[in-house]
Design an enzyme around this catalytic site. Structure first.
Site, PDB file in Angstrom:
ATOM      1  N   ARG A 173       0.829  -1.082  -0.139  1.00 31.25           N
ATOM      2  CA  ARG A 173       0.268   0.076   0.096  1.00 31.25           C
ATOM      3  C   ARG A 173       0.741   1.385  -0.128  1.00 31.25           C
ATOM      4  NH1 ARG A 173      -3.607  -1.371   4.983  1.00 31.25           N
ATOM      5  NH2 ARG A 173      -1.571  -2.416   5.929  1.00 31.25           N
TER       6      ARG A 173
ATOM      7  N   LYS B 226       1.477   2.092   7.082  1.00 33.21           N
ATOM      8  CA  LYS B 226       1.938   1.431   8.508  1.00 33.21           C
ATOM      9  C   LYS B 226       2.865   2.045   9.554  1.00 33.21           C
ATOM     10  CE  LYS B 226       0.922  -2.150   9.482  1.00 33.21           C
ATOM     11  NZ  LYS B 226      -0.422  -2.438  10.232  1.00 33.21           N
TER      12      LYS B 226
ATOM     13  N   TYR C  66      -1.078   4.856  10.479  1.00 30.84           N
ATOM     14  CA  TYR C  66      -1.342   3.828  11.861  1.00 30.84           C
ATOM     15  C   TYR C  66      -0.215   3.569  12.638  1.00 30.84           C
ATOM     16  CZ  TYR C  66      -5.610   2.362   8.747  1.00 30.84           C
ATOM     17  OH  TYR C  66      -6.926   2.253   8.573  1.00 30.84           O
TER      18      TYR C  66
ATOM     19  N   HIS D 231      -0.732   1.860  16.163  1.00 34.46           N
ATOM     20  CA  HIS D 231      -0.916   0.574  17.100  1.00 34.46           C
ATOM     21  C   HIS D 231       0.111   0.590  18.081  1.00 34.46           C
ATOM     22  CE1 HIS D 231      -3.955  -0.935  14.351  1.00 34.46           C
ATOM     23  NE2 HIS D 231      -3.241  -0.755  13.395  1.00 34.46           N
TER      24      HIS D 231
ATOM     25  N   GLU E 116      -6.106   4.937  13.817  1.00 30.96           N
ATOM     26  CA  GLU E 116      -7.070   4.101  14.331  1.00 30.96           C
ATOM     27  C   GLU E 116      -7.620   4.661  15.451  1.00 30.96           C
ATOM     28  OE1 GLU E 116      -2.958   3.119  16.244  1.00 30.96           O
ATOM     29  OE2 GLU E 116      -3.726   3.676  14.220  1.00 30.96           O
TER      30      GLU E 116
ATOM     31  N   ASP F 182     -20.807 -11.401  20.804  1.00 28.06           N
ATOM     32  CA  ASP F 182     -20.501 -10.088  21.013  1.00 28.06           C
ATOM     33  C   ASP F 182     -21.138  -9.838  22.527  1.00 28.06           C
ATOM     34  OD1 ASP F 182     -19.413  -7.580  19.381  1.00 28.06           O
ATOM     35  OD2 ASP F 182     -20.539  -7.052  21.254  1.00 28.06           O
TER      36      ASP F 182
ATOM     37  N   ARG G 276     -25.887  -4.668  19.534  1.00 26.50           N
ATOM     38  CA  ARG G 276     -25.104  -5.196  18.313  1.00 26.50           C
ATOM     39  C   ARG G 276     -25.762  -6.324  17.758  1.00 26.50           C
ATOM     40  NH1 ARG G 276     -23.357  -3.088  13.632  1.00 26.50           N
ATOM     41  NH2 ARG G 276     -21.750  -4.191  12.956  1.00 26.50           N
TER      42      ARG G 276
ATOM     43  N   ASP H 256      -2.892  -6.482  15.259  1.00 26.99           N
ATOM     44  CA  ASP H 256      -2.036  -5.152  15.253  1.00 26.99           C
ATOM     45  C   ASP H 256      -2.060  -4.755  16.812  1.00 26.99           C
ATOM     46  OD1 ASP H 256      -1.044  -4.724  12.802  1.00 26.99           O
ATOM     47  OD2 ASP H 256      -2.829  -4.185  11.933  1.00 26.99           O
TER      48      ASP H 256
ATOM     49  N   ALA I  96       0.230  -9.267  10.343  1.00 26.73           N
ATOM     50  CA  ALA I  96      -0.089  -7.969  11.030  1.00 26.73           C
ATOM     51  C   ALA I  96      -0.509  -6.889   9.995  1.00 26.73           C
ATOM     52  CB  ALA I  96       1.033  -7.583  11.672  1.00 26.73           C
ATOM     53  N   ASN I  97      -0.375  -7.204   8.592  1.00 25.70           N
ATOM     54  CA  ASN I  97      -0.669  -6.053   7.661  1.00 25.70           C
ATOM     55  C   ASN I  97      -1.689  -6.846   6.570  1.00 25.70           C
ATOM     56  OD1 ASN I  97       1.785  -7.188   6.665  1.00 25.70           O
ATOM     57  ND2 ASN I  97       2.024  -5.839   5.514  1.00 25.70           N
TER      58      ASN I  97
END
Length: 372
Positions: free
Chosen positions: A15, A75, A94, A96, A118, A198, A203, A270, A299-300
């Site tokens: 990306r 990232k 991002y 994290h 995020e 959940d 939700r 992440d 992780a990506n």
């Protein structure tokens, strides 16, 4: 302002922080945009496309990281990148940070102002800059899980949709947020037997209405969690506490109750992962096995489909990015939702969840920006 976009260097990350279309918008706002050579090749955008959009194409990331006022990435910065950041710069990407003490320390020492995609919010309390990648990751989780379930890849040898006369595979999704919703859509589309757990009854009602009975919903009690994980062929970890480390919902001990060859896809990796046995993997080596259970913890994940995900990400980040470029720190002062994205400012942690996870004193973003 001079806005820079370096090439991503994380394993198999294709990306790019700024597409040529996004560059045109920054240039139209009067900003100088520097893009590292070959930064956009993963999405089919060569240096000529960036030059045509008005960017200056530069040879190295070092030039960008040292000389630009604002850095736009996808990232989190790697060690070779954060050591070049400096006081007065804005980093927009991002981050994290909660499960990443080394990066956090590096950003604190750099003096940079770090705004994390995020944790930016909107008027509904949603996370609009995280949502598009959560959508991509949720959908990819089912693709990755389906491939990992193949016998040659260590899985049980299950086809998620089954065939006439043979039952479909069972998918258990932990968390009914954006990732969980999109994972469920993909799994239902393949014909799998799907259950979502959940702790928000509201939700669960929404999901029940949305899927009109095609997905089973359960309140996530300890008993329900065990029953659904033990009976699943594929378990998707889709829990999120904004900015904080993910809760460990499935313990090492629970793996012994799972089917041999079952697959775990931990989309929460992440933020540290929601399975006790999770550790981050890469697209080069995406899975490992513990107690007969296959773990996929890349992780990506959205980096695997960069054309889709880079454009979706730029669509979401452009508005706030332009505000930061146009008004600098003033954009953070004026917009409380963008200000929620501020994680580190000139050596101070400003995100409560990050501070609590890593043991740092937390300063309010309002107080540190007032000092600036």
């Amino acid at each position: 302002m001079r806005v820079g976009c370096p090439r991503e260097i994380k394993n198999h990350e294709y990306r790019v922080g700024l597409t040529p279309a996004a560059v045109r918008e920054y240039v139209a706002h009067g900003h100088d945009v520097w893009v590292e050579t070959k930064a956009g090749l993963g999405i089919g955008a060569d240096d000529a496309a960036y030059a045509a959009a008005g960017a200056k194409v530069v040879a190295t990331a070092k030039d960008i990281l040292e000389k630009c006022d604002m850095i736009v990435k996808v990232k989190e910065p790697q060690p070779s990148e954060w050591c070049l950041l400096k006081d007065g710069q804005i980093l927009y990407t991002y981050l994290h940070l909660a499960p990443d003490p080394e990066q956090t320390k590096g950003l604190i020492e750099s003096g940079v102002t770090a705004v994390a995609y995020e944790t930016v919010t909107d008027e509904r309390g949603s996370l609009p800059l995280l949502a598009p990648m959560s959508e991509v990751a949720g959908r990819l989780s089912i693709q990755a899980g389906a491939v990992s379930l193949q016998k040659a890849n260590g899985g049980r040898g299950i086809l998620l949709g089954g065939v006439p006369g043979v039952a479909p595979g069972k998918v258990t999704i932990l968390g009914g947020g954006v990732v969980g919703l999109h994972a469920a859509r993909m799994a239902v589309g393949l014909g799998a037997d799907v259950v979502i757990l959940d702790r928000s009854l509201a939700r669960l009602r929404q999901l029940d209405d949305l899927f009109a009975g095609r997905v089973h919903t359960r309140y996530s009690s300890l008993q329900a969690l065990e029953e659904e994980v033990f009976s699943a062929d594929l378990v998707i970890g889709a829990v999120l506490i904004p900015g904080a480390a993910a809760p460990k919902l499935v313990t090492r001990e629970m793996l012994s109750g799972m089917k041999k060859g079952a697959v775990i896809v931990d989309v929460a990796i992440d933020q540290g992962g929601c399975f006790e046995t999770s550790h981050a993997t890469t697209h080069s080596d995406p899975t490992y096995e513990i107690d007969g259970v296959i773990h996929y913890c890349v992780a990506n994940m959205p980096g695997a489909v960069p054309v889709t995900s880079a454009h979706a990400l730029n669509n979401a980040t452009l508005h706030h990015g332009l505000a930061l470029a146009d008004r600098g720190l003033g954009a953070l002062v004026e917009d409380k939702h963008l200000r929620n994205g501020l994680n580190v400012h000139r050596g101070r942690i400003t995100n409560k969840a990050v501070g609590e996870a890593l043991g740092y004193q937390v300063h309010s973003s309002e107080s540190v920006l007032a000092v600036a």
